[in-house]
Design an enzyme around this catalytic site. Structure first.
Site, PDB file in Angstrom:
ATOM      1  N   ASP A  13     -11.420   2.601  -1.807  1.00 46.15           N
ATOM      2  CA  ASP A  13     -10.090   2.019  -1.696  1.00 46.15           C
ATOM      3  C   ASP A  13      -9.982   1.332  -0.337  1.00 46.15           C
ATOM      4  OD1 ASP A  13      -6.902   3.082  -2.767  1.00 46.15           O
ATOM      5  OD2 ASP A  13      -7.256   1.784  -1.068  1.00 46.15           O
ATOM      6  N   MET A  14      -9.633   0.030  -0.367  1.00 44.24           N
ATOM      7  CA  MET A  14      -9.531  -0.723   0.875  1.00 44.24           C
ATOM      8  C   MET A  14      -8.362  -0.187   1.711  1.00 44.24           C
ATOM      9  SD  MET A  14     -12.038  -2.724   0.470  1.00 44.24           S
ATOM     10  CE  MET A  14     -11.834  -3.706   1.949  1.00 44.24           C
ATOM     11  N   ASP A 107      -7.724  -3.443  -5.076  1.00 43.58           N
ATOM     12  CA  ASP A 107      -8.482  -2.970  -3.902  1.00 43.58           C
ATOM     13  C   ASP A 107      -9.149  -1.605  -4.121  1.00 43.58           C
ATOM     14  OD1 ASP A 107      -6.335  -1.127  -3.667  1.00 43.58           O
ATOM     15  OD2 ASP A 107      -6.513  -1.159  -1.484  1.00 43.58           O
ATOM     16  N   GLU A 108      -9.358  -1.256  -5.382  1.00 37.05           N
ATOM     17  CA  GLU A 108      -9.762   0.124  -5.658  1.00 37.05           C
ATOM     18  C   GLU A 108     -10.709   0.170  -6.860  1.00 37.05           C
ATOM     19  OE1 GLU A 108      -7.171   4.084  -6.872  1.00 37.05           O
ATOM     20  OE2 GLU A 108      -6.215   2.156  -6.653  1.00 37.05           O
TER      21      GLU A 108
HETATM   22  P1  TTP Z   1      -2.908   0.718  -1.859  1.00 37.68           P
HETATM   23  O1  TTP Z   1      -4.391   0.904  -1.900  1.00 37.68           O
HETATM   24  O2  TTP Z   1      -2.049   1.742  -2.501  1.00 37.68           O
HETATM   25  O3  TTP Z   1      -2.393   0.604  -0.357  1.00 37.68           O
HETATM   26  P2  TTP Z   1      -3.093  -0.094   0.881  1.00 37.68           P
HETATM   27  O4  TTP Z   1      -4.450  -0.603   0.558  1.00 37.68           O
HETATM   28  O5  TTP Z   1      -2.151  -1.119   1.436  1.00 37.68           O
HETATM   29  O6  TTP Z   1      -3.161   1.063   1.935  1.00 37.68           O
HETATM   30  P3  TTP Z   1      -4.137   2.351   1.929  1.00 37.68           P
HETATM   31  O7  TTP Z   1      -4.915   2.250   3.186  1.00 37.68           O
HETATM   32  O8  TTP Z   1      -3.207   3.531   1.915  1.00 37.68           O
HETATM   33  O9  TTP Z   1      -4.987   2.264   0.705  1.00 37.68           O
HETATM   34  O10 TTP Z   1      -2.530  -0.670  -2.528  1.00 37.68           O
HETATM   35  C1  TTP Z   1      -3.352  -1.825  -2.405  1.00 37.68           C
HETATM   36  C2  TTP Z   1      -2.501  -3.056  -2.263  1.00 37.68           C
HETATM   37  O11 TTP Z   1      -1.626  -3.172  -3.380  1.00 37.68           O
HETATM   38  C3  TTP Z   1      -1.618  -3.033  -1.044  1.00 37.68           C
HETATM   39  O12 TTP Z   1      -2.254  -3.564   0.094  1.00 37.68           O
HETATM   40  C4  TTP Z   1      -0.431  -3.849  -1.469  1.00 37.68           C
HETATM   41  C5  TTP Z   1      -0.362  -3.678  -2.955  1.00 37.68           C
HETATM   42  N1  TTP Z   1       0.748  -2.769  -3.310  1.00 37.68           N
HETATM   43  C6  TTP Z   1       1.943  -3.298  -3.803  1.00 37.68           C
HETATM   44  O13 TTP Z   1       2.061  -4.511  -3.968  1.00 37.68           O
HETATM   45  N2  TTP Z   1       2.985  -2.448  -4.085  1.00 37.68           N
HETATM   46  C7  TTP Z   1       2.890  -1.092  -3.910  1.00 37.68           C
HETATM   47  O14 TTP Z   1       3.863  -0.348  -4.177  1.00 37.68           O
HETATM   48  C8  TTP Z   1       1.652  -0.546  -3.404  1.00 37.68           C
HETATM   49  C9  TTP Z   1       1.516   0.931  -3.197  1.00 37.68           C
HETATM   50  C10 TTP Z   1       0.631  -1.421  -3.116  1.00 37.68           C
HETATM   51 MG    MG Z   2      -5.831   0.581  -0.445  1.00 37.78          MG
END
Ligand code: TTP
Ligand code: MG
Length: 352
Positions: A13-14, A107-108
């Site tokens: 996960d990014m 991103d996952e």
């Molecule tokens: P995530 O992997 O949940 O969050 P993240 O990558 O920003 O942070 P983390 O380091 O905790 O993994 O989500 C990936 C992307 O998806 C995030 O950058 C933005 C988008 N996103 C939304 O648009 N709405 C949301 O409610 C969430 C949780 C994420």
């Molecule tokens: Mg992420």
């Protein structure tokens, strides 16, 4: 003695994905609080970098609230096309390691590393290194012998973490975790569990399978297994989109039904054309409404037959809206279609 289970699953996960891309594209932002989201005052935060999270800012928070918490933050409008492009670069690197990949979101992903003849930790390091070289971005990786544990592990020491969970660490490592860490236990169930004094996985482990099935329905069996570190889900390389949705936040809250219906009509038209492009038919339509107090309500209807015309989707949307009580002003309305099929078997009746 049985040999320990192979560490064959990676979850990656990014880190703060959208915000990290913005930082990478604009080095001036490095080290400063960066908030990505809809920038008008009614917008919400899509993500914030770790610097901004120190101010208590998180995804889904209204942007005005984020501005209050961190006035000196850098607020950047969401550029979804750009993030998709970077996501494409990342997945290209992943596919250079193996085809056994299940993308979960932009991103996952889960990766089954059984076919790669290298040590799991070494694979994880190489993936991190390559993605850093090409995109300049960091990620967090979890390694374990099933999906549930791998995903738990990737979250363990974010950002830029690597964590391995081996069989001998289970169940001890799980005991203190709160129940919402269990895949399949959402916020509502976890509240219900809290109400009966169940807070941690340790507490959950005291409950019988029968109890969990009574409580959760069929998925109780999965949950009973998961908290014991058992999860037999395979990597699904052909995962398809499960739903298509669209929504809109109004400039001014409204309860004008005619206006709401106009939006539903527009949504239905957009959704129908998305379905057509993908040659899909849907069976379920879901209406989503957020009122002025941010209370979110959804109502869905599953039909007996598959549909894909705008008019048909619209009709169900209107029906759902009529069934919902709109006494408060509405802030956001959305429509989603799901339960897809690719081909429709013509339903011939005796009279056709
Ligand atoms: P995530 O992997 O949940 O969050 P993240 O990558 O920003 O942070 P983390 O380091 O905790 O993994 O989500 C990936 C992307 O998806 C995030 O950058 C933005 C988008 N996103 C939304 O648009 N709405 C949301 O409610 C969430 C949780 C994420
Ligand atoms: Mg992420």
């Amino acid at each position: 003695m049985e040999s320990p289970k192979k560490l064959n699953i990676i979850h990656l996960d990014m880190d703060a994905f959208y915000a990290s891309v913005e930082e990478r594209d604009n080095p001036r932002l490095k080290g400063r609080p960066v908030i990505v989201g809809g920038l008008n005052n009614r917008g919400i935060v899509t993500t914030a970098n770790y610097e901004a999270r120190k101010y208590g800012i998180h995804s889904a928070m209204p942007i005005y609230m984020a501005r209050q918490r961190c006035p000196m933050g850098y607020f950047i409008p969401t550029r979804i096309e750009r993030y998709k492009e970077v996501s494409g670069e990342i997945f290209k690197i992943l596919y250079s390691f193996t085809d056994l990949i299940e993308p979960l979101s932009i991103d996952e992903a889960y990766i089954d590393i059984s076919d790669i003849r290298k040590e799991p930790l070494r694979i994880a390091m190489e993936i991190k290194k390559k993605v850093m070289e090409v995109t300049g971005l960091t990620m967090s990786i979890g390694i374990s012998y099933n999906k549930f544990l791998a995903k738990l592990a990737s979250d363990w020491n974010k950002p830029n973490g690597i964590k391995v969970i081996t069989e001998d660490m289970v169940p001890d490592i799980l005991l203190p975790l709160t129940v919402e860490f269990v895949h399949g236990i959402g916020p509502k169930s976890s509240e219900k569990l809290n109400n009966i004094g169940i807070y941690t996985i340790g507490d959950l482990l005291m409950l019988s399978e029968e109890f969990l099935v009574d409580f959760f329905g069929k998925s109780g069996i999965d949950i009973h297994n998961r908290i014991r570190g058992i999860d037999n889900r395979r990597i699904n390389t052909e995962r398809k989109r499960k739903s298509i949705g669209t929504e809109c936040t109004f400039r001014n809250d409204t309860k004008d039904k005619d206006l709401l219906k106009k939006y539903l009509h527009r949504f239905a038209t957009d959704l129908a054309s998305s379905l057509e492009k993908r040659q899909l038919y849907c069976k379920t339509v879901t209406l989503k409404i957020k009122d002025e107090n941010f209370k979110l309500r959804t109502k869905g209807k599953t039909l007996n037959n598959y549909i894909n015309f705008a008019d048909e989707i619209f009709k169900v949307g209107v029906h759902l809206l009529d069934e919902m009580d709109v006494s408060d002003n509405i802030r956001l309305i959305g429509l989603t279609v799901s339960n897809f099929t690719v081909t429709v078997i013509k339903q011939l009746s005796l009279f056709d």
